[in-house]
Design an enzyme around this catalytic site. Sequence first.
Site, PDB file in Angstrom:
ATOM      1  N   THR A 144      -5.188   9.152  12.747  1.00 25.21           N
ATOM      2  CA  THR A 144      -4.779   8.176  11.602  1.00 25.21           C
ATOM      3  C   THR A 144      -4.054   9.150  10.571  1.00 25.21           C
ATOM      4  O   THR A 144      -3.910  10.368  10.755  1.00 25.21           O
ATOM      5  CB  THR A 144      -6.091   7.903  10.824  1.00 25.21           C
ATOM      6  OG1 THR A 144      -5.719   7.302   9.579  1.00 25.21           O
ATOM      7  CG2 THR A 144      -6.923   9.223  10.356  1.00 25.21           C
ATOM      8  N   CYS A 192      -0.057   7.589  -3.106  1.00 32.66           N
ATOM      9  CA  CYS A 192      -0.451   6.558  -1.694  1.00 32.66           C
ATOM     10  C   CYS A 192      -1.197   7.342  -0.651  1.00 32.66           C
ATOM     11  O   CYS A 192      -1.636   7.066   0.330  1.00 32.66           O
ATOM     12  CB  CYS A 192       0.851   6.160  -1.278  1.00 32.66           C
ATOM     13  SG  CYS A 192       1.995   5.241  -2.503  1.00 32.66           S
ATOM     14  N   ARG A 231       1.531   9.995  13.315  1.00 33.17           N
ATOM     15  CA  ARG A 231       2.468   9.431  12.527  1.00 33.17           C
ATOM     16  C   ARG A 231       3.269   8.628  13.520  1.00 33.17           C
ATOM     17  O   ARG A 231       3.059   8.357  14.588  1.00 33.17           O
ATOM     18  CB  ARG A 231       3.411  10.484  12.034  1.00 33.17           C
ATOM     19  CG  ARG A 231       2.688  11.418  11.156  1.00 33.17           C
ATOM     20  CD  ARG A 231       2.574  11.060   9.646  1.00 33.17           C
ATOM     21  NE  ARG A 231       3.721  10.079   9.367  1.00 33.17           N
ATOM     22  CZ  ARG A 231       4.705  10.542   8.697  1.00 33.17           C
ATOM     23  NH1 ARG A 231       4.834  12.107   8.790  1.00 33.17           N
ATOM     24  NH2 ARG A 231       5.940   9.983   8.391  1.00 33.17           N
ATOM     25  N   ARG A 237       2.399   4.973  17.819  1.00 35.90           N
ATOM     26  CA  ARG A 237       0.830   5.237  17.905  1.00 35.90           C
ATOM     27  C   ARG A 237      -0.001   4.605  19.069  1.00 35.90           C
ATOM     28  O   ARG A 237      -0.728   5.466  19.559  1.00 35.90           O
ATOM     29  CB  ARG A 237       0.194   4.631  16.462  1.00 35.90           C
ATOM     30  CG  ARG A 237       0.788   5.150  15.410  1.00 35.90           C
ATOM     31  CD  ARG A 237       0.296   4.748  13.989  1.00 35.90           C
ATOM     32  NE  ARG A 237       1.221   4.766  12.885  1.00 35.90           N
ATOM     33  CZ  ARG A 237       0.747   4.548  11.526  1.00 35.90           C
ATOM     34  NH1 ARG A 237      -0.469   4.114  11.421  1.00 35.90           N
ATOM     35  NH2 ARG A 237       1.511   4.409  10.714  1.00 35.90           N
ATOM     36  N   ARG A 296      -7.777   8.588   3.231  1.00 38.43           N
ATOM     37  CA  ARG A 296      -8.483   7.744   2.847  1.00 38.43           C
ATOM     38  C   ARG A 296      -9.183   7.296   4.098  1.00 38.43           C
ATOM     39  O   ARG A 296     -10.509   7.275   3.770  1.00 38.43           O
ATOM     40  CB  ARG A 296      -7.899   6.553   2.486  1.00 38.43           C
ATOM     41  CG  ARG A 296      -8.815   5.239   2.044  1.00 38.43           C
ATOM     42  CD  ARG A 296      -7.960   3.998   1.640  1.00 38.43           C
ATOM     43  NE  ARG A 296      -7.133   3.707   2.763  1.00 38.43           N
ATOM     44  CZ  ARG A 296      -7.364   2.958   3.925  1.00 38.43           C
ATOM     45  NH1 ARG A 296      -8.635   2.605   3.958  1.00 38.43           N
ATOM     46  NH2 ARG A 296      -6.540   2.482   4.727  1.00 38.43           N
ATOM     47  N   ARG A 297      -8.593   7.205   5.199  1.00 34.08           N
ATOM     48  CA  ARG A 297      -9.492   6.573   6.313  1.00 34.08           C
ATOM     49  C   ARG A 297     -10.095   7.788   6.892  1.00 34.08           C
ATOM     50  O   ARG A 297     -11.447   7.685   7.333  1.00 34.08           O
ATOM     51  CB  ARG A 297      -8.462   6.114   7.463  1.00 34.08           C
ATOM     52  CG  ARG A 297      -8.033   4.672   7.209  1.00 34.08           C
ATOM     53  CD  ARG A 297      -6.794   4.493   8.217  1.00 34.08           C
ATOM     54  NE  ARG A 297      -6.096   3.035   7.819  1.00 34.08           N
ATOM     55  CZ  ARG A 297      -5.036   2.606   8.026  1.00 34.08           C
ATOM     56  NH1 ARG A 297      -4.039   3.753   8.680  1.00 34.08           N
ATOM     57  NH2 ARG A 297      -4.479   1.540   8.036  1.00 34.08           N
ATOM     58  N   LYS A 324       0.659  -1.379   0.132  1.00 36.20           N
ATOM     59  CA  LYS A 324       0.012   0.102   0.019  1.00 36.20           C
ATOM     60  C   LYS A 324       0.689   1.186  -0.011  1.00 36.20           C
ATOM     61  O   LYS A 324       0.401   2.443  -0.491  1.00 36.20           O
ATOM     62  CB  LYS A 324      -0.907   0.054   1.205  1.00 36.20           C
ATOM     63  CG  LYS A 324      -0.430  -0.032   2.634  1.00 36.20           C
ATOM     64  CD  LYS A 324      -1.554   0.199   3.652  1.00 36.20           C
ATOM     65  CE  LYS A 324      -0.690   0.138   5.080  1.00 36.20           C
ATOM     66  NZ  LYS A 324      -0.176   1.157   5.146  1.00 36.20           N
ATOM     67  N   ASP A 325       2.152   0.963   0.364  1.00 38.48           N
ATOM     68  CA  ASP A 325       3.081   2.385   0.456  1.00 38.48           C
ATOM     69  C   ASP A 325       3.645   2.655  -0.929  1.00 38.48           C
ATOM     70  O   ASP A 325       4.490   3.457  -1.077  1.00 38.48           O
ATOM     71  CB  ASP A 325       3.943   2.268   1.402  1.00 38.48           C
ATOM     72  CG  ASP A 325       3.374   2.215   2.953  1.00 38.48           C
ATOM     73  OD1 ASP A 325       2.433   2.888   3.061  1.00 38.48           O
ATOM     74  OD2 ASP A 325       3.859   1.502   3.769  1.00 38.48           O
TER      75      ASP A 325
END
Length: 311
Positions: A124, A240, A146, A152, A128-129, A80-81
């Site tokens: 987040t 991304c 981050r 996190r 997208r989220r 995904k990155d």
Amino acid sequence: MKKIIIGSRGSLLALWQANHIAQRLRDECDLEVEIKIVKTKGDKILDTPLAKIGGKGLFTKELEELLLSGEIDLAVHSLKDVPVEFPEGLSLVAITRRADVRDCFVSEKYPNLEKLPLGARVGTTSLRRTMQIKMIRPDLDTQSLRGNVQTRLQRLKDGDFDAIILALAGIKRLGIEGELKYAKPLEIQEMIPAMGQGALGIECRSDSEFWEILSGLNDEETRIFCESEREFVRCLEGGCQVPIGVHASLNTHQKLSLIAKVGLPDGSEVLSEEMEGEIENHLQIAQSLAQRMIDRGAKELLQRAEKMAFI
């Protein structure tokens, strides 16, 4: 015995991924393997939202430079990155069988998104989220979070956030489900994942002496699904760090089903589409779905989304 050098970021999750591939290469290909840790731009700049850092390849550029110079033989990425375009001379040699693609709601106090109090703080990294959270709960205060998974989670425990959203695959790979007070997977229809989420991408030089060996790590079904998702994003000229959710799967009729959402980070405008077709036509399905969204103004929406991210 031939020796192969893997480049990896230094987080616990990245090292789990690199060691997973290293073990497969030892067991299946009888290779000696070394892991070289590399810090990427995305790892160094932790006080700025990803979308504001700008540029492509925030988590891949330094690894790609080492690939091109010959200092490493392959790089293991969370797919995904990985940007949809590669520097000349590099390409994806394999996409491994993907784990659970879903995102996961994590909290110390609240069992799910619906139970969060009015105006609760949700951490987040992802537009997208953020977009999809705001579609469900416009009142929530989404804030940039981050750092690696452990960082996190510590900020969540310290009370900086009421909840955070993580990729379920990362939680499972680190084996930390039992350490989380509340962890509720978000179903795909309510939180469409990022392209390639849950899969690992193996990148190497196109002329690598290890190309044939590394290609054996590929999972064919996952490759088709992830190629579809990445082609959709490529057609939209998205990266991304833009608010695009896209997910490919096989439906009950054994056809490829592709669903997508594109919109503004605040969830105020969102386009949703889906399409199905024969799996051998996976790239054409992705292109057709993207064109349908482009006809509805998706590119203009993403341009506005990018401007919003910099406010």
